[in-house]
Scaffold this active site. Sequence first.
Site, PDB file in Angstrom:
ATOM      1  N   TYR A 114      41.816  26.253  37.819  1.00 41.48           N
ATOM      2  CA  TYR A 114      41.785  27.651  37.374  1.00 41.48           C
ATOM      3  C   TYR A 114      41.778  27.773  35.838  1.00 41.48           C
ATOM      4  CZ  TYR A 114      46.859  27.464  35.628  1.00 41.48           C
ATOM      5  OH  TYR A 114      47.845  27.226  35.257  1.00 41.48           O
ATOM      6  N   CYS A 115      41.296  28.835  35.163  1.00 40.25           N
ATOM      7  CA  CYS A 115      40.978  28.673  33.714  1.00 40.25           C
ATOM      8  C   CYS A 115      40.924  30.484  33.721  1.00 40.25           C
ATOM      9  CB  CYS A 115      39.884  28.289  33.232  1.00 40.25           C
ATOM     10  SG  CYS A 115      38.308  28.840  34.222  1.00 40.25           S
ATOM     11  N   THR A 116      40.717  30.810  32.243  1.00 37.09           N
ATOM     12  CA  THR A 116      40.753  32.272  31.970  1.00 37.09           C
ATOM     13  C   THR A 116      40.017  33.136  32.812  1.00 37.09           C
ATOM     14  OG1 THR A 116      41.178  31.370  29.779  1.00 37.09           O
ATOM     15  CG2 THR A 116      40.728  33.795  29.739  1.00 37.09           C
ATOM     16  N   CYS A 122      36.328  26.613  35.468  1.00 41.38           N
ATOM     17  CA  CYS A 122      36.565  26.123  37.056  1.00 41.38           C
ATOM     18  C   CYS A 122      35.305  25.786  37.857  1.00 41.38           C
ATOM     19  CB  CYS A 122      37.265  27.386  37.710  1.00 41.38           C
ATOM     20  SG  CYS A 122      38.711  27.864  36.937  1.00 41.38           S
ATOM     21  N   ILE A 158      41.952  33.524  35.854  1.00 38.10           N
ATOM     22  CA  ILE A 158      43.179  34.308  35.778  1.00 38.10           C
ATOM     23  C   ILE A 158      43.257  35.818  35.400  1.00 38.10           C
ATOM     24  CG2 ILE A 158      45.410  34.626  34.041  1.00 38.10           C
ATOM     25  CD1 ILE A 158      44.841  31.563  33.100  1.00 38.10           C
TER      26      ILE A 158
END
Length: 246
Positions: free
Chosen positions: A182-184, A189, A211
């Site tokens: 996961y990432c922002t 990703c 996220i």
Amino acid sequence: MKPILNISAYLFVALSDTAALRESIRSQAVAWSLKGTVLLADEGINLFLAGPPDGVRAFVAWLRRDARFAALEPKESWSREVPFGKLLVKVKREIIRMNHPTIRPAAARHPSVDATTLARWLAQGRDDAGRPVVTLDTRNAFEVDHGRFKGAIDWRLSKFSEFPRAVLAHRDELAGKTVVSYCTGGIRCEKAALFMAEAGIANVLQLEGGILKYFEQTGGRHFEGSCFVFDARESIDPSLAEAASA
């Protein structure tokens, strides 16, 4: 409702006219009084923009009229003021730098898991096949320090181009688990999941929409803290509002 609409969006798609796109995108963004950053590369587009809601949505509608960007799905949040000082539209080698040219999400996208399914898996401690689930944060260490999924793996990256080396150093630790990167907003990703699969790690998924989409769809269950964003707000909470200062 707060007056300024903020959007973040990306799309991996083959582009051959980045110089011309830069000028047309800049012209449209200026016309709608938008500020922020748009990155273009042969592999796609990545943007963070803010401005009056009508202007932001008109710009997105204009961009989607180009068939290559029709699938663009911006994530929205609100602020009292524009959190960017100016407008930048740049052509780069990559829209998110990994330094692995063989990783091409526009050609083949890795499987993903949606936010509500991940929240359910985290609540039960396993996926639907009974495998333990781990979340892997692909962001830089200073971003992770604002907030992360409870118990997430954090390799203390200082830049995303360090991710491939970290994967190779830690891949044995991921065996037998379902790994959700996961990432922002999802862009890191996309490349992360493809690289992990190429490195021989089984059962890898990327969190669809990152996220920000997870906050939107679940209210942030199982997430501790706030999400760092690259603008004057610094971070946003699970309600997608500017996080309170410590």
